[in-house]
Scaffold this motif. Structure first.
Motif, PDB file in Angstrom:
ATOM      1  N   ARG A  48       0.884  -1.162   0.000  1.00  0.00           N
ATOM      2  CA  ARG A  48       0.000   0.000   0.000  1.00  0.00           C
ATOM      3  C   ARG A  48       0.924   1.214   0.000  1.00  0.00           C
ATOM      4  O   ARG A  48       1.543   1.525   1.023  1.00  0.00           O
ATOM      5  CB  ARG A  48      -0.905  -0.003   1.233  1.00  0.00           C
ATOM      6  N   LEU A  49       1.051   1.878  -1.138  1.00  0.00           N
ATOM      7  CA  LEU A  49       2.075   2.904  -1.316  1.00  0.00           C
ATOM      8  C   LEU A  49       1.488   4.303  -1.452  1.00  0.00           C
ATOM      9  O   LEU A  49       0.383   4.477  -1.981  1.00  0.00           O
ATOM     10  CB  LEU A  49       2.923   2.588  -2.553  1.00  0.00           C
ATOM     11  N   GLU A  50       2.258   5.281  -1.003  1.00  0.00           N
ATOM     12  CA  GLU A  50       1.909   6.693  -1.158  1.00  0.00           C
ATOM     13  C   GLU A  50       3.178   7.489  -1.448  1.00  0.00           C
ATOM     14  O   GLU A  50       4.279   7.061  -1.091  1.00  0.00           O
ATOM     15  CB  GLU A  50       1.269   7.253   0.132  1.00  0.00           C
ATOM     16  N   ASN A  51       3.008   8.626  -2.083  1.00  0.00           N
ATOM     17  CA  ASN A  51       4.102   9.586  -2.228  1.00  0.00           C
ATOM     18  C   ASN A  51       3.864  10.700  -1.219  1.00  0.00           C
ATOM     19  O   ASN A  51       2.932  11.488  -1.363  1.00  0.00           O
ATOM     20  CB  ASN A  51       4.166  10.143  -3.651  1.00  0.00           C
ATOM     21  N   LEU A  52       4.699  10.742  -0.195  1.00  0.00           N
ATOM     22  CA  LEU A  52       4.527  11.709   0.876  1.00  0.00           C
ATOM     23  C   LEU A  52       5.330  12.973   0.590  1.00  0.00           C
ATOM     24  O   LEU A  52       6.521  12.902   0.270  1.00  0.00           O
ATOM     25  CB  LEU A  52       4.992  11.111   2.217  1.00  0.00           C
ATOM     26  N   LYS A  53       4.696  14.110   0.715  1.00  0.00           N
ATOM     27  CA  LYS A  53       5.397  15.385   0.552  1.00  0.00           C
ATOM     28  C   LYS A  53       5.945  15.807   1.916  1.00  0.00           C
ATOM     29  O   LYS A  53       5.180  15.977   2.867  1.00  0.00           O
ATOM     30  CB  LYS A  53       4.449  16.449  -0.004  1.00  0.00           C
ATOM     31  N   ASN A  63      11.361  21.054  -0.155  1.00  0.00           N
ATOM     32  CA  ASN A  63      10.366  19.995  -0.084  1.00  0.00           C
ATOM     33  C   ASN A  63      10.780  18.808  -0.951  1.00  0.00           C
ATOM     34  O   ASN A  63      11.287  18.983  -2.055  1.00  0.00           O
ATOM     35  CB  ASN A  63       9.004  20.503  -0.536  1.00  0.00           C
ATOM     36  N   VAL A  64      10.556  17.609  -0.439  1.00  0.00           N
ATOM     37  CA  VAL A  64      10.871  16.399  -1.192  1.00  0.00           C
ATOM     38  C   VAL A  64       9.661  15.471  -1.192  1.00  0.00           C
ATOM     39  O   VAL A  64       8.788  15.561  -0.317  1.00  0.00           O
ATOM     40  CB  VAL A  64      12.098  15.665  -0.611  1.00  0.00           C
ATOM     41  N   GLU A  65       9.625  14.607  -2.177  1.00  0.00           N
ATOM     42  CA  GLU A  65       8.550  13.619  -2.281  1.00  0.00           C
ATOM     43  C   GLU A  65       9.136  12.249  -1.986  1.00  0.00           C
ATOM     44  O   GLU A  65      10.051  11.793  -2.675  1.00  0.00           O
ATOM     45  CB  GLU A  65       7.921  13.659  -3.672  1.00  0.00           C
ATOM     46  N   ILE A  66       8.626  11.606  -0.955  1.00  0.00           N
ATOM     47  CA  ILE A  66       9.164  10.331  -0.478  1.00  0.00           C
ATOM     48  C   ILE A  66       8.174   9.207  -0.766  1.00  0.00           C
ATOM     49  O   ILE A  66       6.990   9.307  -0.417  1.00  0.00           O
ATOM     50  CB  ILE A  66       9.449  10.391   1.040  1.00  0.00           C
ATOM     51  N   GLY A 119      15.207   4.517  -4.970  1.00  0.00           N
ATOM     52  CA  GLY A 119      13.925   3.888  -5.259  1.00  0.00           C
ATOM     53  C   GLY A 119      12.984   4.829  -5.969  1.00  0.00           C
ATOM     54  O   GLY A 119      13.259   5.325  -7.052  1.00  0.00           O
ATOM     55  N   GLY A 120      11.845   5.128  -5.341  1.00  0.00           N
ATOM     56  CA  GLY A 120      10.853   6.006  -5.953  1.00  0.00           C
ATOM     57  C   GLY A 120      10.786   7.384  -5.344  1.00  0.00           C
ATOM     58  O   GLY A 120       9.801   8.105  -5.562  1.00  0.00           O
ATOM     59  N   SER A 121      11.811   7.783  -4.588  1.00  0.00           N
ATOM     60  CA  SER A 121      11.803   9.094  -3.933  1.00  0.00           C
ATOM     61  C   SER A 121      12.573  10.138  -4.736  1.00  0.00           C
ATOM     62  O   SER A 121      13.547   9.811  -5.423  1.00  0.00           O
ATOM     63  CB  SER A 121      12.404   9.003  -2.523  1.00  0.00           C
TER      64      SER A 121
END
Length: 318
Positions: A48-53, A63-66, A119-121
């Motif tokens: 269950r994945l999310e892109n967290l700001k 700001n980064v997106e993790i 990875g995806g960050s």
């Protein structure tokens, strides 16, 4: 359907004595078919994945997106708790599904995230730190707490279990030393890192594990990024500095620990010196050494990988 496939494979194994008469051949086939079934049942759908700001409020970082999320705990067994996974340099948490699937089958939710530039960050690994007194927002443990708070399933279980590999192992050790973890599982932790790593300072799959994966069962979903500590020199210097400090950290008896170390052919950490540090500063930790293992011990050859699973299961049951 995938579970039916797994059962079918086992049935075929047991009921085919005429095809494979030798025990070694039977065992080898079992591991091969098990890997296929395991890969089929541990796809991205288990996540269950999310892109967290994340607002770091650090100059030049901003700001980064993790990419973060959790590996779904099995719904067919009682829920037993949450485990926070901290990855290594160049790693992606999606590259360890076999271990996470095993933990899920025991009733654990595995919470994980990718560091900046991995990875995806978004961002760069150069902005990641193990310890940073000036900008604590860049510390792995700081971001880990945000991710933990976002994805933890409580259900009355508050124990914080941290599982870390390599760089993540050092970060988990720091959390143990600072009272931010109740239990830690350290896989080849970067307490005594080598100054020259991999193959001529390049991180390669061939130097990480002895296992040879075919395309259908390779757990490494994401590429190695960055593929050298030289591409993240600020982080590399912070890791070396922190690793030297860590050898003086005395771990409380209240923090339980399990440590896996490879052998002399681990090209990323010095296993022998790491063991000596732990025997002195965390004498109550259980240390399991695999002389034949490289660095990525949880994705090693089947006999090592399976023993890792058994050791973790026994540790968690205490």
């Amino acid at each position: 359907m995938m579970r039916c496939m797994s059962l079918l494979i086992l049935v075929l194994m047991i009921s085919s004595p005429l095809v494979f008469s030798a025990d070694s051949e039977r065992t080898q086939l079992f591991h091969h078919l098990y890997d296929i079934a395991q890969t089929a049942t541990t796809t991205a759908s288990s996540w269950r994945l999310e892109n967290l700001k994340v607002q770091t409020q650090v100059p030049l970082v901003g700001n980064v997106e993790i990419r973060a999320g959790y590996f779904q705990e099995s719904l067919t067994v009682p829920f037993r708790g949450n485990i926070l996974y901290l990855e290594g340099l160049g790693d992606s948490f999606l590259n360890h599904n076999p271990l996470f699937a095993h933990l899920s089958s025991l009733g654990y939710r595995v919470i994980a995230f990718d560091y900046q530039g991995q990875g995806g960050s978004s961002g760069t690994m150069n902005h990641t730190r193990i310890l940073d007194k000036i900008y604590p927002a860049l510390q792995i443990s700081t971001l880990a707490q945000k991710v933990w708070d976002r994805f933890i399933r409580r259900d009355g279980i508050e124990e914080k279990i941290v599982l870390g590999w390599s760089t993540g192992g050092l970060a988990a050790y720091e959390m143990a030393a600072s009272g931010k973890a109740d239990r830690v599982i350290l896989i080849a932790p970067g307490i005594v890192p080598r100054l020259v790593v991999g193959k001529f300072m390049k991180i390669t799959l061939a130097t990480l594990t002895r296992a040879h994966y075919a395309k259908h069962n390779d757990p490494h979903v994401d590429p190695i990024r960055p593929d050298s500590p030289m591409k993240a020199p600020l982080f590399a210097m912070n890791l070396i500095k922190t690793s030297m400090q860590s050898r003086g950290w005395e771990i409380s008896q209240n923090v339980k620990g399990l440590v896996f170390l490879g052998g002399a052919e681990d090209r990323y950490v010095v296993s022998g010196k790491t063991q000596k540090v732990l025997q002195k500063m965390a004498s109550h930790f259980r240390i399991v050494q695999f002389p034949d293992a490289y660095h990525e011990i949880d994705n090693e050859i089947p006999k090592i990988r399976d023993q890792v699973h058994k050791e973790i299961e026994a540790f968690l049951s205490k």
